[in-house]
Design an enzyme around this catalytic site. Structure first.
Site, PDB file in Angstrom:
ATOM      1  N   ASP A 125       0.837  -1.200   0.000  1.00 20.16           N
ATOM      2  CA  ASP A 125       0.000   0.000   0.000  1.00 20.16           C
ATOM      3  C   ASP A 125       0.873   1.252   0.000  1.00 20.16           C
ATOM      4  O   ASP A 125       2.098   1.163   0.173  1.00 20.16           O
ATOM      5  CB  ASP A 125      -0.931  -0.047   1.233  1.00 20.16           C
ATOM      6  N   ASP A 174     -10.741   2.753  -3.518  1.00 18.46           N
ATOM      7  CA  ASP A 174     -11.132   1.439  -2.983  1.00 18.46           C
ATOM      8  C   ASP A 174     -12.560   1.083  -3.418  1.00 18.46           C
ATOM      9  O   ASP A 174     -13.457   1.929  -3.403  1.00 18.46           O
ATOM     10  CB  ASP A 174     -11.129   1.470  -1.447  1.00 18.46           C
ATOM     11  N   GLU A 185       0.074  -0.250  -5.269  1.00 19.96           N
ATOM     12  CA  GLU A 185      -0.928   0.827  -5.366  1.00 19.96           C
ATOM     13  C   GLU A 185      -0.241   2.126  -5.797  1.00 19.96           C
ATOM     14  O   GLU A 185      -0.783   3.215  -5.608  1.00 19.96           O
ATOM     15  CB  GLU A 185      -1.669   0.993  -4.030  1.00 19.96           C
ATOM     16  N   TRP A 186       0.907   1.990  -6.365  1.00 19.57           N
ATOM     17  CA  TRP A 186       1.755   3.099  -6.799  1.00 19.57           C
ATOM     18  C   TRP A 186       0.992   4.140  -7.627  1.00 19.57           C
ATOM     19  O   TRP A 186       0.939   5.327  -7.249  1.00 19.57           O
ATOM     20  CB  TRP A 186       2.954   2.459  -7.488  1.00 19.57           C
TER      21      TRP A 186
END
Ligand code: GLA
Length: 453
Positions: free
Chosen positions: A203, A264, A236-237
């Site tokens: 994350d 999300d 999640e870059w």
């Protein structure tokens, strides 16, 4: 009537021209020109078209992370959307984040047919950690909730023929406030490998600069590779980068097996719509870069929960297949209704998601609240999804000309069309010149497979 039934030369030579852009930045134009004359040029023409299609779809994508993993989108289960950060095992022993929860899911993935259809990775999200690292600087699982430790859980999961995923964060803390990996990338990669972990979701919360974010994601990728263990790397870059600058997807693909781009997922139709909107609005940027080894990740499947109607669940399943998305369910496999289970285990739809050609689909058109999406498949087949976004009224009819599908090549000179969702049925034999009339429920999707003979 077939296009090829005419016995005379039809007008000037038919010129077919396709322009494609590959990720080395160059565009290529391929042109086939020939006269249509029945019996003489027709077989050559068809061969040329098929050749063209093969060439067109065989351009290599950008170089992928070289770990040999995720050659098709990852399939499995991930706890976050359904179980979130529930750490209260006293009050809620059956739904808190604990080894018991994951052991029960592993048991069911093995015994209830999930593993058999491809769901392989059982993944832990945030909130598994103890609040502090150990005396050697290593992450440790919360000892009350994971008394056997992650290694013990990995052994159990492996004994069921499954793989274990874990979660960490590139910054100083995870999104829920547990220890982050900043400054500890090598130690954490080694710890995960020592425990027998098979996937890392990394994350991007609590990172103080874009440089730290980028360097951190790269550093962890190399650190995982150096462990020598095969660990799928889920990033999640780009999601954390978008607010500041446009992500370089060619580069991201060299480091990550999949990457989140957008917010999300929630257990709601609005959330599914937002994800689809974002994806189609950005498809020029993100579709071509996906392929074996690296995928866009529109987040978890929420099918089998509370927020989506049956038709909306069909839409999520169909569109996640079209988008070549990782299929990570977040639901309670102990309590899932048979209809949702059958949808998630639908082998024909999974086969589209897992198609070995590995080309992501895209939105072809939006017209009067109907969206048409399509995806090229191996053996010159195509998947087509038609979504009815009108939230008033009943089922609507939509007519589409077959010739408009698959860049004109989905059905040359004819094809067999099978409806896969909402129910499987053979629609039969169609010609390039035919129209197809389909009925679609509000917020539902009809998913088709077109295959030439
Ligand atoms: C972020 C991620 C989610 C989940 C949570 C956990 O919001 O995008 O997928 O991992 O953090 O805290």
């Amino acid at each position: 009537m077939s296009l090829f039934n005419n016995s005379q030369v039809i007008g000037p030579p038919l010129k077919l021209s396709l322009k494609t852009r590959v990720t080395d930045g160059n565009s290529y134009r391929i042109t086939v020109a020939m006269k249509l004359k029945n019996g003489i040029q027709q077989p050559g023409f068809l061969l040329a078209l098929r050749f063209l299609a093969l060439v067109f779809w065989s351009f290599p994508g950008a170089r992928a992370l070289d770990n040999g993993l995720a050659m098709t989108p990852t399939m499995g289960w991930l706890h976050w959307e359904r179980f979130m950060c529930n750490v209260d095992c006293q009050e809620e022993p059956d739904s808190c984040i604990s080894e018991k929860l994951f052991m029960q899911m592993a048991e069911l993935m093995d015994s209830d047919g999930w593993k058999d259809v491809g769901y392989e990775y059982l993944c832990i999200d945030d909130c598994w950690m103890a609040p502090k690292r150990d005396s050697k600087g290593r992450l440790q699982a919360d000892p009350k909730r994971f008394p056997g430790g992650i290694q013990g859980l990995a052994n159990y999961v492996h004994s069921k023929g499954l793989k274990l995923g874990i979660y960490a964060d590139v910054g100083n803390k995870t999104c829920a406030g547990f220890p982050g990996s900043f400054g500890y990338y090598d130690i954490d990669a080694k710890t995960f490998a020592d425990w027998g972990v098979d996937l890392l979701k990394f994350d991007g919360c609590h990172c103080d600069s874009m440089e730290h974010l980028e360097n951190g994601y790269k550093h962890m990728s190399l650190a995982l590779n150096r462990t020598g263990r095969s660990i799928v790397y889920s990033c999640e870059w780009p999601l954390y980068m978008w607010p500041f600058r446009k992500p370089n997807y060619t580069e991201i693909r060299q480091y990550c097996n999949h990457w989140r781009n957008f917010d999300d997922v929630y257990d709601s139709w609005q959330s599914i719509k937002n994800i689809l909107d974002w994806t189609s609005s950005n498809q020029k940027r993100i579709v071509d870069v996906a392929g074996p080894g690296g995928w866009n990740d529109p987040d978890m499947l929420v099918i089998g929960n509370f927020g989506l109607s049956w038709d909306q669940q069909v839409t999520q399943m169909a569109l996640w297949a079209i988008m070549a998305a990782p299929l990570l369910m977040s639901n309670d496999l102990r309590h899932i209704n048979p209809q949702a289970k059958a949808l998630l285990q639908d082998k024909d739809v999974i086969a589209i998601n897992q198609d070995p050609l590995g080309k992501q689909g895209y939105r072809l058109r939006k017209e009067d609240n109907i969206e048409v999406w399509e995806r090229p498949l191996s053996d010159l087949a195509w998947a087509v999804a038609m979504v009815n976004l009108q939230e008033i009224g009943g089922p609507r009819f939509y007519t589409i000309s077959i010739a408009s599908l698959g860049q004109g090549m989905a059905c040359i000179p004819d094809c067999i069309i099978t409806q896969l969702l909402p129910v499987k049925r053979k629609l039969g034999f169609y010609q390039w010149t035919s129209d197809l009339k389909i009925q679609i429920n509000p917020t539902g999707t009809v998913l088709l497979r077109l295959a030439t003979n």
